[in-house]
Design a protein around this motif. Structure first.
Motif, PDB file in Angstrom:
ATOM      1  N   PHE A 199       0.845  -1.204   0.000  1.00  0.00           N
ATOM      2  CA  PHE A 199       0.000   0.000   0.000  1.00  0.00           C
ATOM      3  C   PHE A 199       0.879   1.253   0.000  1.00  0.00           C
ATOM      4  CE2 PHE A 199      -3.568  -2.577   2.081  1.00  0.00           C
ATOM      5  CZ  PHE A 199      -4.254  -2.693   0.887  1.00  0.00           C
ATOM      6  N   LEU A 200       1.940   1.228   0.823  1.00  0.00           N
ATOM      7  CA  LEU A 200       2.865   2.358   0.839  1.00  0.00           C
ATOM      8  C   LEU A 200       3.549   2.513  -0.511  1.00  0.00           C
ATOM      9  CD1 LEU A 200       4.488   1.920   4.379  1.00  0.00           C
ATOM     10  CD2 LEU A 200       2.847   3.676   3.669  1.00  0.00           C
ATOM     11  N   THR A 252       2.298   1.720  -3.414  1.00  0.00           N
ATOM     12  CA  THR A 252       1.322   2.340  -4.322  1.00  0.00           C
ATOM     13  C   THR A 252       1.212   3.844  -4.051  1.00  0.00           C
ATOM     14  OG1 THR A 252       0.084   0.259  -4.346  1.00  0.00           O
ATOM     15  CG2 THR A 252      -1.057   2.223  -5.140  1.00  0.00           C
ATOM     16  N   GLY A 253       1.203   4.213  -2.759  1.00  0.00           N
ATOM     17  CA  GLY A 253       1.140   5.640  -2.416  1.00  0.00           C
ATOM     18  C   GLY A 253       2.348   6.408  -2.920  1.00  0.00           C
ATOM     19  N   VAL A 254       3.533   5.803  -2.810  1.00  0.00           N
ATOM     20  CA  VAL A 254       4.748   6.461  -3.305  1.00  0.00           C
ATOM     21  C   VAL A 254       4.664   6.660  -4.817  1.00  0.00           C
ATOM     22  CG1 VAL A 254       7.235   6.150  -3.653  1.00  0.00           C
ATOM     23  CG2 VAL A 254       6.220   5.693  -1.422  1.00  0.00           C
ATOM     24  N   VAL A 274       2.030   6.997  -6.621  1.00  0.00           N
ATOM     25  CA  VAL A 274       1.008   7.984  -7.006  1.00  0.00           C
ATOM     26  C   VAL A 274       1.376   9.394  -6.547  1.00  0.00           C
ATOM     27  CG1 VAL A 274      -1.403   8.669  -6.670  1.00  0.00           C
ATOM     28  CG2 VAL A 274      -0.822   6.261  -7.047  1.00  0.00           C
ATOM     29  N   PHE A 275       1.918   9.543  -5.308  1.00  0.00           N
ATOM     30  CA  PHE A 275       2.112  10.864  -4.732  1.00  0.00           C
ATOM     31  C   PHE A 275       3.549  11.402  -4.808  1.00  0.00           C
ATOM     32  CE2 PHE A 275      -1.442   8.978  -2.230  1.00  0.00           C
ATOM     33  CZ  PHE A 275      -2.440   9.832  -2.666  1.00  0.00           C
ATOM     34  N   THR A 323       0.505   1.930 -11.278  1.00  0.00           N
ATOM     35  CA  THR A 323      -0.307   1.855 -10.058  1.00  0.00           C
ATOM     36  C   THR A 323      -1.247   0.657 -10.124  1.00  0.00           C
ATOM     37  OG1 THR A 323      -0.209   4.268  -9.824  1.00  0.00           O
ATOM     38  CG2 THR A 323      -1.922   3.097  -8.598  1.00  0.00           C
ATOM     39  N   SER A 339       0.808  -2.405  -9.437  1.00  0.00           N
ATOM     40  CA  SER A 339       1.157  -2.574  -8.022  1.00  0.00           C
ATOM     41  C   SER A 339      -0.049  -3.041  -7.209  1.00  0.00           C
ATOM     42  CB  SER A 339       1.718  -1.274  -7.447  1.00  0.00           C
ATOM     43  OG  SER A 339       0.728  -0.260  -7.435  1.00  0.00           O
ATOM     44  N   LEU A 340      -1.229  -2.490  -7.529  1.00  0.00           N
ATOM     45  CA  LEU A 340      -2.446  -2.958  -6.854  1.00  0.00           C
ATOM     46  C   LEU A 340      -2.751  -4.406  -7.228  1.00  0.00           C
ATOM     47  CD1 LEU A 340      -4.724   0.199  -7.230  1.00  0.00           C
ATOM     48  CD2 LEU A 340      -3.709  -0.681  -5.115  1.00  0.00           C
TER      49      LEU A 340
END
Length: 548
Positions: free
Chosen positions: A245-246, A248-250, A252-253, A270, A273-274
């Motif tokens: 999850f982290l 994926t956040g990296v 995207v953000f 993304t 990764s999901l």
């Protein structure tokens, strides 16, 4: 892992066909992701998407075919492996000697034949899912590398970190599983004590309470060990989920802010990764199953090796000993292994001649060595000194089983088999006569070589055991305090009717007894005292019966 080596070596899991199916399954699964991303990026191209739809359908078909074939084949092979392992364990246990099997212990054998093989069997589907998911992760990461090296490096780093965390905990988990296995064996032993000695347990509140406390204490220890290992697995599982999850956040953000080129593929990476979260969860979720299966494989292989080191005695093709005239013990002896600092209890040296057709009574106090002597006489305990001869044949490892086949034995703690294993269908007339002789015709029947019931009193079960022993038609019958479980009527019938009847048939009878009122039935009366045998009565009669 030993379980993988075991599956590869004995079940063919890891063969070229298996690897090809696993690779195609993982590749088709990753292909579904690639086709969906490709179609999503060209959603306006209707003609192109028809081609993508066709590819999507073909890929789904390949996935379904390979995944089902893989799971069915692995389950089939693993179940055959489990069957072979059970048969092999039983065969090795059967070839073991009595003392050697006692040393191994029933609890470990029961555990490996039941619980450990069940764990291996249940691990088979998870083996497929775990390996297929690992392959899918690899192909997905390759796809990520094609999209973006940045995404690939981040994914690889997360995967490596997760693997290192698992490896760092693996030694501790294996030790806990081994300890859990040993404690569960103790639990089986304690439960056997309670169930097999239930009469004695019911007769003493203190004993019942002590056994219950021991079972509870062992059960609590097993529970604590299981909770500890499951907590470790749960922590690893949550850690793997949060890591991705982290990740994926990296993606995207963070990464788009530092890399303009990356923004063009952010949606696809993304999505990838999901998409990986499910397979990674399967891999992590299969780790406790793999670890348990690996522990089970180690336990089974350890027992196999231990039993394999036991050299079961085999006959060397010697002629049958059934027509013997005498059995001679010349200085025969056996010593129990000392417990702690105690001196070993020794039976012998014993000099005794047993002549065919004799009726021999053995007497002696508790702990005098009667049972040990009989077990040495029939070959359950090894003769450690002197010799045992049947006529001119010396008994040794090469003919010990041929020698044992001379005896039908009813032990004091005899196990009554519900079926007459290894015996041809007996003469119905003889069966009827024996049931009438033992007055069991209204209690049980012999149908298709099985007793219709064995749920009887102790004395009645011993009478069924007598029927089974006589039907074996062996030249020597040994009865270890058979009459002790009978009422006065059947006790007298045993000595005054059954033993003389066996003598008329030429059967040699050896009976351990305390019934001095019937000592006159014996041709030879011997007495055991602290491991030494003394002839009380019948020596002259035995000499008169000597052949020639």
């Amino acid at each position: 892992m030993k379980v993988l080596r075991l599956f590869q070596k004995e079940a063919g899991v890891g063969s070229a066909r298996f690897l090809i199916l696993a690779a195609l399954s993982g590749l088709s699964n990753a292909g579904i992701l690639a086709i969906i991303n490709l179609a999503a990026s060209h959603v306006q191209d209707k003609e192109g998407n028809l081609v993508n739809l066709l590819l999507f359908g073909i890929t789904i078909f390949v996935f379904v075919y390979t995944q089902r074939s893989l799971m069915v084949e692995v389950c089939h092979r693993v179940e055959q492996l489990v069957d072979r392992m059970r048969v092999r364990l039983i065969a090795r246990a059967r070839r073991a000697e009595f003392l050697e099997l006692e040393d191994v212990g029933r609890a470990e054998i029961y555990s490996c034949l039941t619980r450990e093989t069940l764990i291996l069997s249940q691990a088979a589907p998870n083996l497929v899912i775990g390996i297929q998911s690992a392959i899918l992760v690899i192909f997905t990461m390759i796809y990520m590398a094609f999209l973006s090296w940045t995404a690939f490096i981040l994914s690889a780093a997360c995967t490596i970190i997760g693997a290192l965390v698992h490896i760092s905990r693996n030694t501790q988990v294996k030790a806990e599983l081994r300890e859990s296995f040993e404690q569960e064996n103790l639990l089986i032993e304690s439960m056997s004590d309670m169930l097999e000695g239930f009469k004695e347990v019911k007769m003493s509140d203190a004993r019942a309470h002590a056994i219950a406390q021991r079972i509870e204490a062992i059960s609590h220890r097993v529970t604590r060990l299981r909770i500890r290992t499951q907590t470790t697995y749960a922590t690893d599982f949550v850690f793997s989920q949060v890591t991705f999850f982290l990740l994926t956040g990296v993606m995207v953000f963070v990464v788009p802010a530092v890399s303009e080129a990356y923004t063009q593929v952010v949606v696809m990476t993304t999505t990838a990764s999901l998409f990986m979260i499910g397979p990674v969860s399967n891999v992590v979720g299969s780790i406790p199953i793999f670890t348990n299966a690996n522990s089970a494989a180690e336990n089974i292989m350890r027992l196999q090796e231990r039993l394999g080191r036991i050299n079961g005695h085999k006959n060397g093709g010697v002629s049958s000993l059934a027509d013997f005239k005498t059995i001679v013990l010349d200085g025969a002896s056996f010593a129990h292994a000392p417990a702690g600092g105690d001196r070993p209890f020794t039976v012998g040296p014993i000099d005794l001649t047993i002549r065919r057709g004799q009726t021999i009574f053995i007497t002696g106090g508790n702990g005098s060595g009667k049972t040990t002597f009989v077990r040495m006489l029939i070959g359950l305990y090894p003769n450690q000194g002197g010799t045992i001869r049947v006529d001119r044949a010396t008994i040794g490892p090469f003919n010990i089983q041929d020698y044992r086949n001379l005896f039908s034995v009813i032990f004091s703690d005899n196990h009554l088999f519900a079926e007459l294993y290894g015996q041809p269908a007996p003469d119905p007339v003889l069966v009827s006569e024996l049931f009438e002789l033992l007055e069991m015709q209204h209690k049980s029947r012999l149908e298709n070589n099985r007793f219709s019931t064995t749920k009887l009193s102790g004395g009645q079960r011993k009478r069924l055991a007598m029927i089974a022993a006589i039907l074996e038609a062996r030249p020597i019958c040994i009865f270890d305090e058979w009459a002790a479980d009978q009422d006065p009527y059947f006790r007298e019938k045993f000595y005054r009717v059954i033993l003389p009847l066996l003598k008329e048939k030429g059967v040699t009878v050896i009976a351990i007894t305390h019934d001095d009122a019937y000592f006159d039935v014996a041709d030879l009366h011997v007495h055991m005292d602290t491991g030494r045998l003394k002839i009380i009565r019948g020596e002259e009669k035995a000499l008169e019966m000597a052949p020639g």
